[in-house]
Design a protein around this motif. Sequence first.
Motif, mmCIF file in Angstrom:
data_model
loop_
_atom_site.group_PDB
_atom_site.id
_atom_site.type_symbol
_atom_site.label_atom_id
_atom_site.label_comp_id
_atom_site.label_asym_id
_atom_site.label_seq_id
_atom_site.Cartn_x
_atom_site.Cartn_y
_atom_site.Cartn_z
ATOM 1 N N LEU A 1 -1.826 -8.350 -2.071
ATOM 2 C CA LEU A 1 -2.315 -6.985 -2.239
ATOM 3 C C LEU A 1 -3.838 -6.998 -2.363
ATOM 4 O O LEU A 1 -4.393 -7.820 -3.106
ATOM 5 C CB LEU A 1 -1.693 -6.336 -3.476
ATOM 6 N N ARG A 2 -4.505 -6.093 -1.668
ATOM 7 C CA ARG A 2 -5.970 -6.048 -1.687
ATOM 8 C C ARG A 2 -6.515 -5.859 -3.101
ATOM 9 O O ARG A 2 -7.527 -6.457 -3.474
ATOM 10 C CB ARG A 2 -6.479 -4.891 -0.815
ATOM 11 N N LEU A 3 -5.872 -4.992 -3.862
ATOM 12 C CA LEU A 3 -6.367 -4.635 -5.188
ATOM 13 C C LEU A 3 -5.515 -5.232 -6.301
ATOM 14 O O LEU A 3 -5.721 -4.908 -7.478
ATOM 15 C CB LEU A 3 -6.402 -3.112 -5.340
ATOM 16 N N GLY A 4 -4.556 -6.085 -5.943
ATOM 17 C CA GLY A 4 -3.634 -6.594 -6.952
ATOM 18 C C GLY A 4 -2.638 -5.528 -7.366
ATOM 19 O O GLY A 4 -2.744 -4.353 -6.983
ATOM 20 N N GLN A 5 -1.651 -5.922 -8.175
ATOM 21 C CA GLN A 5 -0.621 -4.959 -8.575
ATOM 22 C C GLN A 5 -1.178 -3.866 -9.474
ATOM 23 O O GLN A 5 -0.888 -2.679 -9.289
ATOM 24 C CB GLN A 5 0.537 -5.664 -9.278
ATOM 25 N N ALA A 6 -2.012 -4.236 -10.436
ATOM 26 C CA ALA A 6 -2.562 -3.225 -11.342
ATOM 27 C C ALA A 6 -3.452 -2.242 -10.597
ATOM 28 O O ALA A 6 -3.408 -1.027 -10.840
ATOM 29 C CB ALA A 6 -3.347 -3.899 -12.475
ATOM 30 N N GLY A 7 -4.256 -2.747 -9.647
ATOM 31 C CA GLY A 7 -5.114 -1.861 -8.869
ATOM 32 C C GLY A 7 -4.321 -0.952 -7.959
ATOM 33 O O GLY A 7 -4.678 0.221 -7.769
ATOM 34 N N THR A 8 -3.225 -1.474 -7.396
ATOM 35 C CA THR A 8 -2.351 -0.657 -6.546
ATOM 36 C C THR A 8 -1.725 0.467 -7.366
ATOM 37 O O THR A 8 -1.703 1.637 -6.942
ATOM 38 C CB THR A 8 -1.257 -1.539 -5.916
ATOM 39 N N ASP A 9 -1.210 0.138 -8.528
ATOM 40 C CA ASP A 9 -0.608 1.150 -9.396
ATOM 41 C C ASP A 9 -1.632 2.220 -9.774
ATOM 42 O O ASP A 9 -1.313 3.425 -9.815
ATOM 43 C CB ASP A 9 -0.057 0.498 -10.664
ATOM 44 N N ALA A 10 -2.870 1.786 -10.022
ATOM 45 C CA ALA A 10 -3.901 2.736 -10.434
ATOM 46 C C ALA A 10 -4.228 3.723 -9.323
ATOM 47 O O ALA A 10 -4.496 4.909 -9.598
ATOM 48 C CB ALA A 10 -5.163 1.973 -10.854
ATOM 49 N N HIS B 1 -4.463 -11.778 9.258
ATOM 50 C CA HIS B 1 -3.848 -11.431 10.549
ATOM 51 C C HIS B 1 -4.822 -10.680 11.451
ATOM 52 O O HIS B 1 -4.421 -10.170 12.515
ATOM 53 C CB HIS B 1 -2.590 -10.597 10.311
ATOM 54 N N GLY B 2 -6.066 -10.595 11.039
ATOM 55 C CA GLY B 2 -7.090 -9.990 11.876
ATOM 56 C C GLY B 2 -7.268 -8.499 11.723
ATOM 57 O O GLY B 2 -7.928 -7.864 12.549
ATOM 58 N N TYR B 3 -6.727 -7.900 10.664
ATOM 59 C CA TYR B 3 -6.827 -6.459 10.461
ATOM 60 C C TYR B 3 -7.774 -6.158 9.302
ATOM 61 O O TYR B 3 -7.600 -6.677 8.196
ATOM 62 C CB TYR B 3 -5.457 -5.852 10.152
ATOM 63 N N SER B 4 -8.744 -5.306 9.545
ATOM 64 C CA SER B 4 -9.627 -4.850 8.473
ATOM 65 C C SER B 4 -8.975 -3.664 7.774
ATOM 66 O O SER B 4 -8.253 -2.875 8.394
ATOM 67 C CB SER B 4 -10.985 -4.439 9.039
ATOM 68 N N PRO B 5 -9.219 -3.495 6.486
ATOM 69 C CA PRO B 5 -8.546 -2.414 5.758
ATOM 70 C C PRO B 5 -9.186 -1.050 6.015
ATOM 71 O O PRO B 5 -10.378 -0.946 6.296
ATOM 72 C CB PRO B 5 -8.723 -2.820 4.299
ATOM 73 N N VAL B 6 -8.366 -0.022 5.909
ATOM 74 C CA VAL B 6 -8.841 1.349 5.778
ATOM 75 C C VAL B 6 -8.647 1.672 4.302
ATOM 76 O O VAL B 6 -7.532 1.929 3.848
ATOM 77 C CB VAL B 6 -8.057 2.324 6.669
ATOM 78 N N ALA B 7 -9.725 1.627 3.562
ATOM 79 C CA ALA B 7 -9.664 1.701 2.097
ATOM 80 C C ALA B 7 -9.518 3.143 1.644
ATOM 81 O O ALA B 7 -10.488 3.800 1.259
ATOM 82 C CB ALA B 7 -10.901 1.052 1.492
ATOM 83 N N ILE B 8 -8.283 3.639 1.667
ATOM 84 C CA ILE B 8 -8.058 5.066 1.378
ATOM 85 C C ILE B 8 -8.339 5.418 -0.075
ATOM 86 O O ILE B 8 -8.343 6.603 -0.421
ATOM 87 C CB ILE B 8 -6.637 5.501 1.784
ATOM 88 N N GLU B 9 -8.593 4.419 -0.905
ATOM 89 C CA GLU B 9 -8.970 4.713 -2.295
ATOM 90 C C GLU B 9 -10.433 5.132 -2.406
ATOM 91 O O GLU B 9 -10.877 5.514 -3.502
ATOM 92 C CB GLU B 9 -8.695 3.496 -3.189
ATOM 93 N N THR B 10 -11.168 5.092 -1.287
ATOM 94 C CA THR B 10 -12.581 5.491 -1.272
ATOM 95 C C THR B 10 -12.766 6.741 -0.414
ATOM 96 O O THR B 10 -11.958 7.002 0.496
ATOM 97 C CB THR B 10 -13.452 4.372 -0.694
ATOM 98 N N PRO B 11 -13.819 7.521 -0.617
ATOM 99 C CA PRO B 11 -14.068 8.683 0.254
ATOM 100 C C PRO B 11 -14.240 8.301 1.716
ATOM 101 O O PRO B 11 -13.764 9.005 2.608
ATOM 102 C CB PRO B 11 -15.354 9.279 -0.333
#
Length: 296
Positions: free
Chosen positions: A151-160, A251-261
């Motif tokens: 997980l990019r943000l870990g479990q706690a970050g995902t839950d948040a 796997h060659g995919y960059s994230p779309v960080a939907i937690e940011t504007p």
Amino acid sequence: MPPLLSTAPTVLPEREWRAREADHQARMETWLGPHRARRQAGATHPVLDFLFTYYSEPPGRLRRWHPGVGTVLAGAAASERLNWPFYAATADGVGLDRAAFLDKRRSAVGWIEGLLGGTASRPGQFGCFGLHEWAMLYRPEDGEVRHPLPLRLGQAGTDAVVESHRVQCSHIDAYRFFTRAGAPRNTLRPTRETQPAMDQPGCLHATMDLYKWAYKLSPAVPGELLADCFALAADVRELDMRASPYDLSAHGYSPVAIETPEGKAEYVAAQRGFAARGGVLRERLLTVCRELLDGA
């Protein structure tokens, strides 16, 4: 003797339909070849396998090009299709046996027409930000994690992220995979029964499902339309996973960080583009449904 078709469809000369068949097979090999190689190597792909596991159409059937309802194939080579399901002979060649197809699938065609027509009638909603994938990983219990990926943000970050956003998923086939803790956080309660009234054109899963409806209507759907729906599903699947909590950098995919504007803006822009593409394909599928039902 195969049953004769009752209508007078458009007739394609053998040279023309053979060329279209070859083009379709070459186009589908873009996805089928790598998938076949992965299977032979015993390898998996966290993004693309979805197109062959969640969606159930076998690769061999995806390679088959069909002219679709209302078109007949001329030439001796067309006779091989008389061994394919729902094909029959006419005085001009071989084509879809509409009567036999509807005898088996009339209710399915009617349901698909109602679903697609209802979806097309609604405005797209573009405020979900792909949080369905996050709700599928919210405070998971044993057996609720579907993909063995970091997980990019870990479990706690995902839950948040889930806890700091409004989750508003309208699609039953995303919602049904929410964790037991994640499901109550959704503002909607989609069900299979309410799907025709709830699906809307901004939804990534409703857009991917155009591919499902295309193969469910096969061989009444032209091969080119099936391939267009598959290509759209592949593109949408990539966004769906890039915007998810998973770290897919290996796997060659960059994230779309939907937690940011910035990530939200990127997601919505892509979502709108997919909705526009999907709207065109949805109308083409509706045309197939109506030609089947109106011409019966």
